[in-house]
Design a protein around this motif. Structure first.
Motif, PDB file in Angstrom:
ATOM      1  N   THR A 159       0.859  -1.185   0.000  1.00  0.00           N
ATOM      2  CA  THR A 159       0.000   0.000   0.000  1.00  0.00           C
ATOM      3  C   THR A 159       0.892   1.231   0.000  1.00  0.00           C
ATOM      4  O   THR A 159       1.939   1.239   0.643  1.00  0.00           O
ATOM      5  CB  THR A 159      -0.887   0.023   1.259  1.00  0.00           C
ATOM      6  N   ILE A 160       0.470   2.272  -0.723  1.00  0.00           N
ATOM      7  CA  ILE A 160       1.152   3.564  -0.659  1.00  0.00           C
ATOM      8  C   ILE A 160       0.159   4.597  -0.146  1.00  0.00           C
ATOM      9  O   ILE A 160      -1.005   4.612  -0.548  1.00  0.00           O
ATOM     10  CB  ILE A 160       1.730   3.982  -2.036  1.00  0.00           C
ATOM     11  N   ILE A 161       0.615   5.434   0.788  1.00  0.00           N
ATOM     12  CA  ILE A 161      -0.226   6.483   1.360  1.00  0.00           C
ATOM     13  C   ILE A 161       0.481   7.822   1.170  1.00  0.00           C
ATOM     14  O   ILE A 161       1.634   7.987   1.570  1.00  0.00           O
ATOM     15  CB  ILE A 161      -0.486   6.241   2.858  1.00  0.00           C
ATOM     16  N   GLY A 162      -0.229   8.770   0.557  1.00  0.00           N
ATOM     17  CA  GLY A 162       0.369  10.077   0.323  1.00  0.00           C
ATOM     18  C   GLY A 162      -0.647  11.201   0.451  1.00  0.00           C
ATOM     19  O   GLY A 162      -1.817  11.048   0.077  1.00  0.00           O
ATOM     20  N   HIS A 163      -0.197  12.335   0.970  1.00  0.00           N
ATOM     21  CA  HIS A 163      -1.039  13.517   1.151  1.00  0.00           C
ATOM     22  C   HIS A 163      -0.519  14.652   0.287  1.00  0.00           C
ATOM     23  O   HIS A 163       0.698  14.853   0.161  1.00  0.00           O
ATOM     24  CB  HIS A 163      -1.038  13.938   2.627  1.00  0.00           C
ATOM     25  N   GLN A 182      -0.820  -2.430  -4.479  1.00  0.00           N
ATOM     26  CA  GLN A 182      -2.179  -2.919  -4.650  1.00  0.00           C
ATOM     27  C   GLN A 182      -3.212  -1.925  -4.100  1.00  0.00           C
ATOM     28  O   GLN A 182      -4.357  -1.921  -4.546  1.00  0.00           O
ATOM     29  CB  GLN A 182      -2.349  -4.274  -3.947  1.00  0.00           C
ATOM     30  N   ASN A 183      -2.792  -1.094  -3.150  1.00  0.00           N
ATOM     31  CA  ASN A 183      -3.688  -0.091  -2.558  1.00  0.00           C
ATOM     32  C   ASN A 183      -3.045   1.282  -2.654  1.00  0.00           C
ATOM     33  O   ASN A 183      -1.849   1.430  -2.400  1.00  0.00           O
ATOM     34  CB  ASN A 183      -3.982  -0.409  -1.092  1.00  0.00           C
ATOM     35  N   HIS A 184      -3.863   2.278  -2.985  1.00  0.00           N
ATOM     36  CA  HIS A 184      -3.376   3.646  -3.147  1.00  0.00           C
ATOM     37  C   HIS A 184      -4.265   4.572  -2.325  1.00  0.00           C
ATOM     38  O   HIS A 184      -5.448   4.761  -2.656  1.00  0.00           O
ATOM     39  CB  HIS A 184      -3.419   4.050  -4.625  1.00  0.00           C
TER      40      HIS A 184
END
Length: 400
Positions: A159-163, A182-184
């Motif tokens: 998963t990648i998490i970005g603001h 697989q998750n954004h």
């Protein structure tokens, strides 16, 4: 049933008992670094491993990995939420995960997909180094992920998490590096980059590839005058409303194609949060969304009734979880073992054997599987068989 409840309670509360019994500093993770040939610099990373003990049946189990951009702002938050949802206080709505935070050096350079030296709404000179987003994603793909895989029990599900600009980088990963994650999780992204020219030039890629088992969560903040409604905003032409309008346009585009394409998508508008404030509620909601298939509602108390007839339900659930995560996830050995022993306690030996056999199938190299089978035959009064399994369990445990 009290035995099972006690067993599960002890299992999920072990961390809290350990903390209560000691006065040691609670450690969230560790710092590491890697020299990037692609970026030409040393990069610091933060790593959090699951705090709760591994399943005794599978001490070598692997965990999905969440990669966090802007680690200085969000690493601690995401690590804490992952612990809460992955076993804390009895909440198993998400899998236990590894969290990797990437510490910034030149944020504008790394997170922007193209060079745009003087964007409006940005302080003069701040974007002078912009445009190396592809290099940064290359660093993640070719250097960071292999490094994490070599030092952590990482499963092939990411998963990648970005603001803000990090959200734009997460979109770049989705569209130009399909399969890398697989998750954004995209939190109030800078989709207005190059006055929407970049996003408009690449968004059609969503219709050109198979995005099965790929999810996107988009958080949209109300980053303009509160008196301006969503409907009014959509037709506004003022530059100050461009950031929010661009997100709404991107959201509308995805919703227009989603019926014909397999992307798993959810967006949420947060009217009470501005650009900076939306990250926390967005992360909490996103963590629930990307793993919304994982948790199982255990059918107490009907499960332990002698006439219960859906013993395949647990195995079927984890087959579905395996399909969604992209690798085999067996039902937790400790849970299945507790269920089997509870059934033995109520003299439902045929049903208990089904669950013991399930653990044997999934964990054939665990001494615990043999030990549990010894318990089973002991309850049946078959001492010779029981002793044989106990002996095997002792040998395996000694070798371990």
């Amino acid at each position: 049933m009290k035995t099972l409840i006690l067993t599960i309670g002890l299992f999920v509360s072990s961390t809290f008992f350990l903390v209560a019994q000691t006065k040691k500093l609670m450690i969230l993770g560790f710092r590491d670094s890697i020299y990037s040939k692609i970026l030409g610099e040393k990069r610091e990373i933060l790593v959090h491993l699951p705090d709760t003990p591994a399943d005794e049946f599978a001490p070598d189990q692997k965990y999905p990995v969440i990669y966090v951009l802007d680690a200085g702002s969000y690493f601690q938050t995401i690590a804490a939420i992952s612990e809460s949802k992955g076993g804390g206080s009895g909440n198993f709505s998400s899998p236990k995960v590894i969290v990797v935070g990437i510490v910034n050096t030149d944020r504008m350079r790394d997170l922007s997909p193209t060079h745009w030296p003087n964007p409006p709404l940005v302080p003069a000179g701040m974007a002078a180094s912009s445009g190396d987003g592809e290099k940064f994603l290359g660093f993640i793909e070719k250097e960071l992920i292999p490094h994490i895989d070599s030092i952590c029990p990482a499963a092939p599900h990411r998963t990648i998490i970005g603001h803000s600009l990090g959200g734009l980088a997460a979109i770049n990963a989705l569209l130009n590096h399909k399969g890398l994650f697989q998750n954004h999780v995209v939190l109030d992204p800078t989709t207005w980059w190059e006055k929407e020219n970049w996003i408009n030039s690449v968004k059609n890629k969503l219709t050109l590839a198979d995005y099965s088992n790929t999810s996107v969560f988009l958080a949209i903040a109300h980053s303009v005058d509160k008196s301006l409604s969503i409907e009014a905003l959509k037709t506004d032409t003022n530059l100050r409303t461009l950031p929010m309008r661009s997100e709404l346009n991107f959201d509308q585009y995805i919703k227009s194609i989603i019926g014909a394409h397999p992307l798993i998508y959810q967006s949420k508008y947060y009217p009470d949060y501005d650009h900076g404030g939306v990250a926390l509620p967005g992360i909490i909601d996103a963590m629930g969304f990307i793993y919304n298939f994982y948790g199982i509602s255990f059918p107490f108390p009907g499960f332990f009734a002698p006439d219960y007839s859906e013993d395949g339900k647990l195995a079927a659930h984890y087959e579905m979880v395996s399909k969604r995560l992209g690798y085999k996830v067996a039902p937790p050995g400790e849970l299945i073992n507790a269920v089997a022993h509870e059934l033995m306690g109520s003299k439902q030996f045929d049903r208990a054997k089904k669950y013991l056999d399930l653990n044997f199938k999934n964990y054939p190299n665990s001494y615990k599987s043999y030990e549990a089978m010894g318990d089973y035959y002991k309850e049946l009064g078959k001492r010779e068989l029981s002793d044989g399994f106990y002996k095997k369990a002792g040998v395996m445990k000694g070798k371990g």
